[in-house]
Design a protein around this motif. Structure first.
Motif, PDB file in Angstrom:
ATOM      1  N   TRP A  44     -60.371  -8.584  60.741  1.00 18.20           N
ATOM      2  CA  TRP A  44     -59.229  -8.065  61.490  1.00 18.20           C
ATOM      3  C   TRP A  44     -58.746  -6.717  60.945  1.00 18.20           C
ATOM      4  CZ3 TRP A  44     -58.998  -9.347  66.132  1.00 18.20           C
ATOM      5  CH2 TRP A  44     -59.306 -10.631  66.548  1.00 18.20           C
ATOM      6  N   ASN A  45     -58.875  -6.490  59.650  1.00 11.48           N
ATOM      7  CA  ASN A  45     -58.569  -5.166  59.109  1.00 11.48           C
ATOM      8  C   ASN A  45     -59.505  -4.117  59.689  1.00 11.48           C
ATOM      9  OD1 ASN A  45     -56.457  -6.072  57.562  1.00 11.48           O
ATOM     10  ND2 ASN A  45     -57.632  -6.165  55.650  1.00 11.48           N
ATOM     11  N   GLU A  48     -58.511  -3.529  63.372  1.00  8.47           N
ATOM     12  CA  GLU A  48     -57.284  -2.747  63.404  1.00  8.47           C
ATOM     13  C   GLU A  48     -57.564  -1.277  63.079  1.00  8.47           C
ATOM     14  OE1 GLU A  48     -52.855  -3.515  61.762  1.00  8.47           O
ATOM     15  OE2 GLU A  48     -54.411  -3.367  60.204  1.00  8.47           O
ATOM     16  N   SER A  49     -58.406  -1.021  62.095  1.00 10.16           N
ATOM     17  CA  SER A  49     -58.689   0.366  61.714  1.00 10.16           C
ATOM     18  C   SER A  49     -59.391   1.123  62.837  1.00 10.16           C
ATOM     19  CB  SER A  49     -59.525   0.408  60.436  1.00 10.16           C
ATOM     20  OG  SER A  49     -60.855   0.001  60.683  1.00 10.16           O
ATOM     21  N   ILE A  52     -56.608   1.472  66.085  1.00 11.12           N
ATOM     22  CA  ILE A  52     -55.516   2.439  65.990  1.00 11.12           C
ATOM     23  C   ILE A  52     -55.864   3.628  65.090  1.00 11.12           C
ATOM     24  CG2 ILE A  52     -53.711   0.817  66.612  1.00 11.12           C
ATOM     25  CD1 ILE A  52     -53.079   0.381  63.719  1.00 11.12           C
TER      26      ILE A  52
END
Length: 115
Positions: A44-45, A48-49, A52
């Protein structure tokens, strides 16, 4: 279930394996507490990176272990278990070679090969 093929560990060997498992400890981990799945957190990191457009964040894994510390803690049990293991049987077989076939065809194979 022992079927007589020698693949069943005896009680001594099982006890030594259990003793080895008991000496593999992870200090600083509270097993009663909930902790995040590190693989999902990393996934998920990453999502997300990308989504966004921010730098990838490295997550802390609550279950990171020091393999050298675990090995040092259980070294005596590892050696004890290794000494209890039976010797490996090495089966050697001799291969029977087929006798060479005598060529009585009368053909000069060398001459045919060269031409």
């Amino acid at each position: 279930i022992d079927e007589g093929n020698g693949d069943t560990a005896n009680e001594t060997l099982v006890n030594k394996a259990v003793e080895l498992i008991r000496h593999q400890q992870m200090r600083g981990v509270d097993w009663g507490a909930s902790f995040e799945n590190p693989a999902l957190t990393d996934f998920w990191n990453y999502i997300e990176s990308i989504a966004i457009d921010i730098p990838l964040q490295q997550s802390e894994n609550a279950l990171d272990v020091d393999p050298d510390a675990i090995l040092a803690n259980a070294r005596a049990q590892i050696e004890d278990l290794e000494m209890s293991l039976p010797e490996d049987e090495v089966k050697t077989t001799t291969r029977k070679r087929k006798a060479p076939t005598v060529d009585d065809s009368g053909v000069n194979w060398r001459e045919l090969y060269d031409t």
